[in-house]
Write a protein that holds these residues in place. Structure first.
Motif, short mmCIF file in Angstrom:
data_model
loop_
_atom_site.label_atom_id
_atom_site.label_comp_id
_atom_site.label_asym_id
_atom_site.label_seq_id
_atom_site.Cartn_x
_atom_site.Cartn_y
_atom_site.Cartn_z
N ALA A 499 0.83 -1.21 0.00
CA ALA A 499 0.00 0.00 0.00
C ALA A 499 0.86 1.26 0.00
CB ALA A 499 -0.94 -0.01 1.21
N LEU A 500 1.91 1.28 0.83
CA LEU A 500 2.80 2.45 0.85
C LEU A 500 3.53 2.62 -0.48
CD1 LEU A 500 4.38 2.31 4.43
CD2 LEU A 500 2.71 3.94 3.55
N ALA A 501 3.91 1.50 -1.09
CA ALA A 501 4.58 1.58 -2.39
C ALA A 501 3.64 2.13 -3.45
CB ALA A 501 5.09 0.19 -2.80
N ILE A 502 2.38 1.75 -3.41
CA ILE A 502 1.40 2.26 -4.38
C ILE A 502 1.21 3.76 -4.18
CG2 ILE A 502 -1.04 2.20 -5.04
CD1 ILE A 502 -0.99 -0.82 -4.47
N VAL A 503 1.11 4.20 -2.93
CA VAL A 503 0.98 5.64 -2.65
C VAL A 503 2.20 6.39 -3.18
CG1 VAL A 503 0.92 7.37 -0.81
CG2 VAL A 503 -0.54 5.34 -0.67
N ALA A 504 3.39 5.82 -2.98
CA ALA A 504 4.62 6.46 -3.49
C ALA A 504 4.59 6.56 -5.00
CB ALA A 504 5.84 5.66 -3.03
N ALA A 505 4.18 5.48 -5.69
CA ALA A 505 4.11 5.50 -7.15
C ALA A 505 3.11 6.53 -7.64
CB ALA A 505 3.75 4.11 -7.68
N HIS A 506 1.96 6.62 -6.96
CA HIS A 506 0.94 7.60 -7.37
C HIS A 506 1.42 9.02 -7.13
CE1 HIS A 506 -2.70 4.62 -7.10
NE2 HIS A 506 -1.72 4.17 -7.84
N ALA A 507 2.11 9.25 -6.01
CA ALA A 507 2.61 10.60 -5.73
C ALA A 507 3.66 11.01 -6.75
CB ALA A 507 3.20 10.65 -4.31
N VAL A 508 4.53 10.08 -7.13
CA VAL A 508 5.55 10.36 -8.14
C VAL A 508 4.89 10.70 -9.47
CG1 VAL A 508 7.33 9.27 -9.57
CG2 VAL A 508 7.42 9.08 -7.09
N ALA A 509 3.80 10.01 -9.81
CA ALA A 509 3.10 10.28 -11.07
C ALA A 509 2.35 11.61 -11.03
CB ALA A 509 2.13 9.14 -11.39
N GLY A 510 1.89 12.03 -9.85
CA GLY A 510 1.03 13.20 -9.77
C GLY A 510 1.71 14.52 -9.49
N TYR A 511 2.84 14.50 -8.76
CA TYR A 511 3.39 15.80 -8.33
C TYR A 511 3.92 16.65 -9.49
CZ TYR A 511 8.48 15.30 -8.69
OH TYR A 511 9.76 15.21 -9.16
N PRO A 512 4.44 16.06 -10.61
CA PRO A 512 4.84 16.95 -11.70
C PRO A 512 3.70 17.81 -12.24
CG PRO A 512 5.80 14.77 -12.01
CD PRO A 512 4.81 14.66 -10.91
N PHE A 513 2.47 17.32 -12.15
CA PHE A 513 1.35 18.11 -12.62
C PHE A 513 1.04 19.24 -11.66
CE2 PHE A 513 1.03 14.10 -14.78
CZ PHE A 513 0.67 14.45 -16.06
#
Length: 629
Positions: A499-513
């Motif tokens: 779950a923490l890894a998924i949150v990290a992946a989603h945050a990495v995908a979203g913060y550039p926007f």
């Protein structure tokens, strides 16, 4: 009286300080409070002066842990096999015709002329990499062909709803790709709406599913609005006086367009085409749902290798994919640096009314072409979503809620190994909120760092925006092999949950926007506002919090909506990290349903559409035109 005055006449500031000290003895509070207040103020000033630096260091550290280290893990997996450094995996890939087709024969000593003749034959062997390039080129051509008329319409004509239509070009960044795939299955499937319409007019069925055409059309759905958006912005920045000058010197409208307008919009078209190629070269959910493994791209095959636990070959193939994508981006950036034309005027070209009182033949032809384009756009951009909505309530005997009832029944009676709707919705919302809490401050900090003038700013910008060029599969594989499997440090083993890894992946995908929505606003602020705040004694962080962020708040809200929406629809990294766990999300549930029953897949797609639409409404209402995408 004097004693009374002395006992009750302390100033409000002194009373506040005394309360802050919290002592029971008023005399001691009065005696200690000035010194303590000064000390507290000094500590606060010191903290505020270093707060931005601390936030920057924390952001960089987080990026190192959740992005750069996982990606480095992928690189290590590709070059370290059985404890030894080797390039054997790369050599095997480049020599294997399965991956590189006829080009692999060059490394086997076959003459280049023979390889070229084979490539030019009627049935050349392209290999997985060659086919991925081929479908990306076709998707790029289709996206540009569909995006340019939309840009022409939005930039050159005025009509009711133009601003709303321009806002809708943001859809590719909001709609989850797996949901769009469901819409395309509902439209172009054997029993889809297209075949229903064709049957009603006496025409035979069309079978588009699991074909290259379906993949290209779906990619055009996503990327044509992107081409239209960037080209419209360039077209609207053309200086009208330059066109008028060319016309006054005797240039025809076509010549004025070729010599004045085209040089300013060609870089934007190429930027849209380059981004489209990169996005479609790294495609995953669309191909997986509409093409299957028989039309496997590099990204799909990397996922298959991960599923087969062949991590070394998966990592090497992912690096080859990343190298090709970065090479294309670098080539475009070199072109832009040499050929781009910056807008020099402030007066844009006037827009003509789409429905003028009278039309000449010369003015009628482009409008007829735009009308034909509107029909195509309606089928391509509206039909998939409308078909998904209809399929979710359609049954053999008419309208029904059976598909939604199936989701509810699966929730209560489904086996433990089956995907259940509520956990998928719950996980998506939980991951969305958690990744938002990580991505938003990261994005704001990076936006601040990339809008300040200092040496090394371009390096910071490149490092901060690197996640945009790395596919979700690579990030997911790196997180899986690194943080999820565990890391040994000084004899201690550290590991994170899925779950923490998924949150990290989603945050990495979203913060550039978030960066892309906040940075333009910060760059556009009047520097004197910050200078005035600093002159009045505000620290750098206080000026940012009290002056700058309130002025760019719509961009911050838009960035938050982007980060949340991207997390809700993220598929590539999630499917790698959620495989074999109960951490599946709505996109994963849709992918599981779509291979078995279309009705429940469309019903889950509607649920995902409703959740995602909330974010889009926030972007449109609160973000307005402030976002810089």
């Amino acid at each position: 009286m004097a004693g009374s005055t002395t006992g009750s006449g302390s100033s409000p500031a002194t009373d506040d300080v005394s309360d802050a000290v919290g002592g029971d003895d008023p005399a001691r509070g009065a005696r200690d409070s000035p010194d303590r207040a000064v000390a507290r103020r000094r500590v606060r000033d010191r903290v505020e002066r270093r707060a931005l630096t601390a936030l920057a260091v924390a952001t960089v550290g987080l990026l190192l842990v959740v992005f750069y280290y996982p990606v480095a893990t992928v690189f290590i997996d590709a070059v370290v096999v059985d404890g030894r450094v080797t390039l054997r995996v790369f050599a095997d890939i480049f020599r294997d015709p399965f991956y590189f087709g006829e080009l692999a024969r060059l490394l086997s000593g076959v003459p280049p002329a023979t390889v070229l003749a084979s490539l030019l034959s009627s049935d050349p062997r392209l290999g997985i990499v060659g086919f991925t390039v081929y479908q990306a080129l076709l998707s790029t051509v289709a996206s540009v062909a569909l995006g340019l008329p939309a840009a022409y319409l939005l930039a050159r004509y005025e009509f009711p709803g133009r601003r709303m239509l321009r806002s809708l070009t943001i859809l590719p960044f909001v709609l989850p790709s797996i949901m769009v795939a469901v819409g395309f299955v509902a439209t172009f499937g054997d029993r889809g709406t297209l075949n229903a319409v064709l049957g009603a007019v006496g025409l035979g069925p069309v079978d588009l599913l699991f074909t290259l055409e379906a993949v290209v059309i779906a990619h055009a759905f996503y990327n044509a609005p992107l081409v239209a958006r960037v080209t419209t912005a360039a077209w609207e920045s053309v200086d009208a006086s330059a066109v008028e000058t060319a016309r006054s010197l005797g240039a025809s409208p076509l010549r004025a367009f070729r010599d004045v307008v085209a040089p300013q919009i060609v870089p934007a078209v190429l930027m849209g085409a380059t981004l489209t190629f990169v996005f479609t070269f790294g495609t995953f959910p669309i191909v997986l749902a509409l093409g299957g493994f028989q039309l496997a791209t590099v990204e799909v095959f990397v996922y298959r290798l991960i599923r087969d636990l062949n991590y070394a070959q998966a990592a090497a193939l992912a690096i080859v994919e990343l190298g090709i994508s970065l090479g294309v981006l670098y080539g475009y950036l070199r072109y832009e640096a040499r050929h781009s034309v910056r807008a020099r005027g402030v007066r844009p070209l006037p827009r003509r009314p789409l429905r003028p009182p009278a039309l000449s033949v010369r003015e009628l032809l482009p409008r007829v072409g735009l009308a034909a384009y509107a029909v195509v756009a309606l089928v391509l951009f509206v039909a998939p979503i409308a078909s998904m909505l209809y399929a979710s309530v359609a049954g053999p005997d008419g309208l029904t809620l059976a598909h939604y009832r199936f989701l509810l029944e699966r929730q209560t009676t489904g086996a433990a190994f089956q995907v259940q709707p509520w956990p998928a919705v719950r996980n998506s919302l939980a991951f969305g909120v958690a990744s938002l809490l990580v991505a938003l401050p990261m994005g704001v900090v990076v936006a601040v760092l990339t809008t300040r003038e200092y040496r090394g700013r371009k390096i910071v910008d490149a490092v901060g925006m690197a996640p945009l060029s790395v596919s979700g599969i690579v990030v997911g594989l790196g997180l899986l092999r690194g943080l999820v499997f565990g890391v040994e440090v000084a004899g201690w083993r550290f590991a994170v949950s899925g779950a923490l890894a998924i949150v990290a992946a989603h945050a990495v995908a979203g913060y550039p926007f978030v960066v892309r929505t906040v940075a333009p606003g910060l760059e556009g602020l009047d520097p004197s506002l910050v200078e005035s705040a600093r002159a009045l004694g505000a620290s750098r962080v206080r000026a940012l919090v009290d002056v700058e962020l309130p002025l760019v708040w719509p961009g911050v809200v838009a960035g938050a909506a982007f980060a949340f929406a991207i997390s809700i629809g993220e598929f590539s990294a999630t499917i790698v990290l959620a495989t074999g766990t109960n951490q599946y999300t709505m996109p994963i549930a849709i992918e599981r349903f779509i291979g078995r029953r279309l009705g429940p897949a469309t019903a889950m797609g509607v649920v995902l559409l409703v959740v995602t639409s909330v974010s889009f409404v926030v972007i449109d209402r609160l973000g307005g035109d402030s976002y810089g995408l």
